[in-house]
Design a protein around this motif. Sequence first.
Motif, PDB file in Angstrom:
ATOM      1  N   MET A   1      35.294  36.179  28.388  1.00  0.00           N
ATOM      2  CA  MET A   1      36.167  36.432  29.522  1.00  0.00           C
ATOM      3  C   MET A   1      36.195  37.916  29.856  1.00  0.00           C
ATOM      4  N   SER A   2      36.313  38.760  28.862  1.00  0.00           N
ATOM      5  CA  SER A   2      36.480  40.195  29.122  1.00  0.00           C
ATOM      6  C   SER A   2      35.266  40.792  29.827  1.00  0.00           C
ATOM      7  N   ASP A   3      34.048  40.315  29.509  1.00  0.00           N
ATOM      8  CA  ASP A   3      32.854  40.825  30.187  1.00  0.00           C
ATOM      9  C   ASP A   3      32.890  40.471  31.664  1.00  0.00           C
ATOM     10  N   HIS A   4      33.276  39.234  31.967  1.00  0.00           N
ATOM     11  CA  HIS A   4      33.345  38.810  33.360  1.00  0.00           C
ATOM     12  C   HIS A   4      34.439  39.569  34.102  1.00  0.00           C
ATOM     13  N   LEU A   5      35.585  39.716  33.485  1.00  0.00           N
ATOM     14  CA  LEU A   5      36.693  40.433  34.112  1.00  0.00           C
ATOM     15  C   LEU A   5      36.305  41.890  34.361  1.00  0.00           C
ATOM     16  N   ALA A   6      35.666  42.504  33.409  1.00  0.00           N
ATOM     17  CA  ALA A   6      35.235  43.897  33.579  1.00  0.00           C
ATOM     18  C   ALA A   6      34.241  44.019  34.722  1.00  0.00           C
ATOM     19  N   ASP A   7      33.338  43.055  34.848  1.00  0.00           N
ATOM     20  CA  ASP A   7      32.363  43.091  35.936  1.00  0.00           C
ATOM     21  C   ASP A   7      33.059  42.914  37.289  1.00  0.00           C
ATOM     22  N   VAL A   8      33.979  41.970  37.378  1.00  0.00           N
ATOM     23  CA  VAL A   8      34.723  41.769  38.623  1.00  0.00           C
ATOM     24  C   VAL A   8      35.488  43.038  38.979  1.00  0.00           C
ATOM     25  N   ARG A   9      36.079  43.669  37.995  1.00  0.00           N
ATOM     26  CA  ARG A   9      36.897  44.865  38.256  1.00  0.00           C
ATOM     27  C   ARG A   9      36.068  46.080  38.660  1.00  0.00           C
ATOM     28  N   ARG A  10      34.763  46.016  38.493  1.00  0.00           N
ATOM     29  CA  ARG A  10      33.921  47.085  39.045  1.00  0.00           C
ATOM     30  C   ARG A  10      33.983  47.066  40.569  1.00  0.00           C
ATOM     31  N   TYR A  11      34.246  45.900  41.136  1.00  0.00           N
ATOM     32  CA  TYR A  11      34.320  45.734  42.591  1.00  0.00           C
ATOM     33  C   TYR A  11      35.749  45.621  43.104  1.00  0.00           C
ATOM     34  N   ASP A  12      36.646  45.141  42.275  1.00  0.00           N
ATOM     35  CA  ASP A  12      38.047  44.985  42.660  1.00  0.00           C
ATOM     36  C   ASP A  12      38.906  45.364  41.454  1.00  0.00           C
ATOM     37  N   ALA A  13      39.323  46.610  41.424  1.00  0.00           N
ATOM     38  CA  ALA A  13      40.063  47.136  40.268  1.00  0.00           C
ATOM     39  C   ALA A  13      41.349  46.362  40.001  1.00  0.00           C
ATOM     40  N   HIS A  26      36.066  26.766  36.172  1.00  0.00           N
ATOM     41  CA  HIS A  26      35.354  25.964  37.167  1.00  0.00           C
ATOM     42  C   HIS A  26      33.867  25.886  36.819  1.00  0.00           C
ATOM     43  N   LEU A  27      33.290  27.005  36.426  1.00  0.00           N
ATOM     44  CA  LEU A  27      31.863  27.039  36.104  1.00  0.00           C
ATOM     45  C   LEU A  27      31.561  26.383  34.768  1.00  0.00           C
ATOM     46  N   GLY A  28      32.520  26.401  33.865  1.00  0.00           N
ATOM     47  CA  GLY A  28      32.402  25.704  32.593  1.00  0.00           C
ATOM     48  C   GLY A  28      31.156  26.017  31.809  1.00  0.00           C
ATOM     49  N   ILE A  29      30.520  24.960  31.371  1.00  0.00           N
ATOM     50  CA  ILE A  29      29.372  25.084  30.477  1.00  0.00           C
ATOM     51  C   ILE A  29      28.173  25.750  31.141  1.00  0.00           C
ATOM     52  N   ALA A  30      28.135  25.746  32.455  1.00  0.00           N
ATOM     53  CA  ALA A  30      27.013  26.384  33.151  1.00  0.00           C
ATOM     54  C   ALA A  30      26.874  27.855  32.770  1.00  0.00           C
ATOM     55  N   LEU A  31      27.994  28.498  32.512  1.00  0.00           N
ATOM     56  CA  LEU A  31      27.934  29.914  32.122  1.00  0.00           C
ATOM     57  C   LEU A  31      27.310  30.103  30.750  1.00  0.00           C
ATOM     58  N   ARG A  32      27.449  29.111  29.915  1.00  0.00           N
ATOM     59  CA  ARG A  32      26.948  29.229  28.548  1.00  0.00           C
ATOM     60  C   ARG A  32      25.575  28.600  28.357  1.00  0.00           C
ATOM     61  N   SER A  33      25.122  27.824  29.328  1.00  0.00           N
ATOM     62  CA  SER A  33      23.877  27.079  29.140  1.00  0.00           C
ATOM     63  C   SER A  33      22.644  27.978  29.125  1.00  0.00           C
ATOM     64  N   SER A  34      22.622  28.992  29.981  1.00  0.00           N
ATOM     65  CA  SER A  34      21.508  29.934  29.972  1.00  0.00           C
ATOM     66  C   SER A  34      21.905  31.192  30.718  1.00  0.00           C
ATOM     67  N   ARG A  35      21.193  32.254  30.460  1.00  0.00           N
ATOM     68  CA  ARG A  35      21.465  33.524  31.133  1.00  0.00           C
ATOM     69  C   ARG A  35      21.248  33.368  32.637  1.00  0.00           C
ATOM     70  N   ASP A  36      20.208  32.638  33.021  1.00  0.00           N
ATOM     71  CA  ASP A  36      19.927  32.431  34.439  1.00  0.00           C
ATOM     72  C   ASP A  36      21.056  31.697  35.154  1.00  0.00           C
ATOM     73  N   ALA A  37      21.676  30.752  34.486  1.00  0.00           N
ATOM     74  CA  ALA A  37      22.761  29.986  35.101  1.00  0.00           C
ATOM     75  C   ALA A  37      23.996  30.848  35.323  1.00  0.00           C
ATOM     76  N   ALA A  38      24.124  31.915  34.575  1.00  0.00           N
ATOM     77  CA  ALA A  38      25.274  32.804  34.701  1.00  0.00           C
ATOM     78  C   ALA A  38      25.076  33.851  35.789  1.00  0.00           C
ATOM     79  N   LEU A  39      23.904  33.822  36.433  1.00  0.00           N
ATOM     80  CA  LEU A  39      23.582  34.803  37.464  1.00  0.00           C
ATOM     81  C   LEU A  39      23.304  34.100  38.790  1.00  0.00           C
ATOM     82  N   VAL A  40      23.474  34.837  39.881  1.00  0.00           N
ATOM     83  CA  VAL A  40      23.140  34.341  41.208  1.00  0.00           C
ATOM     84  C   VAL A  40      21.882  35.068  41.668  1.00  0.00           C
ATOM     85  N   ALA A  41      20.870  34.297  42.029  1.00  0.00           N
ATOM     86  CA  ALA A  41      19.618  34.859  42.527  1.00  0.00           C
ATOM     87  C   ALA A  41      19.674  34.863  44.057  1.00  0.00           C
TER      88      ALA A  41
END
Length: 104
Positions: A1-13, A26-41
């Motif tokens: 959680m903290s990594d995602h929150l820190a990344d979001v806060r780079r854009y919205d403090a 909402h994203l659930g297991i998709a975030l943990r399934s692979s690095r690619d699934a955790a990113l938007v291309a």
Amino acid sequence: MSDHLADVRRYDAAADEAIVEKIIKHLGIALRSSRDAALVAVSDPEELKRVRESWVGRKLGVTDDAVADAAIAHVAEVMKGDRNKDRVTFYYLTAKQLGLLGSL
């Protein structure tokens, strides 16, 4: 959680931790399934279509494709400096751009 929150806060403090947590759930297991699934291309039209249909359309309730595509394009532009665009951050910023953070 903290990594995602820190990344979001780079854009919205002032990003609300509870809203970020809802996106992660909402994203659930998709975030943990692979690095690619955790990113938007953003260079992949099929990926952007999935974001529009599953996140913006189903979850946020925006049915106007032009409005959805404009918000997605705006976020892609905002995040263009990031080689790896975190999905949680991308979804958060898209909801924010649409004025729908409160609906999460």
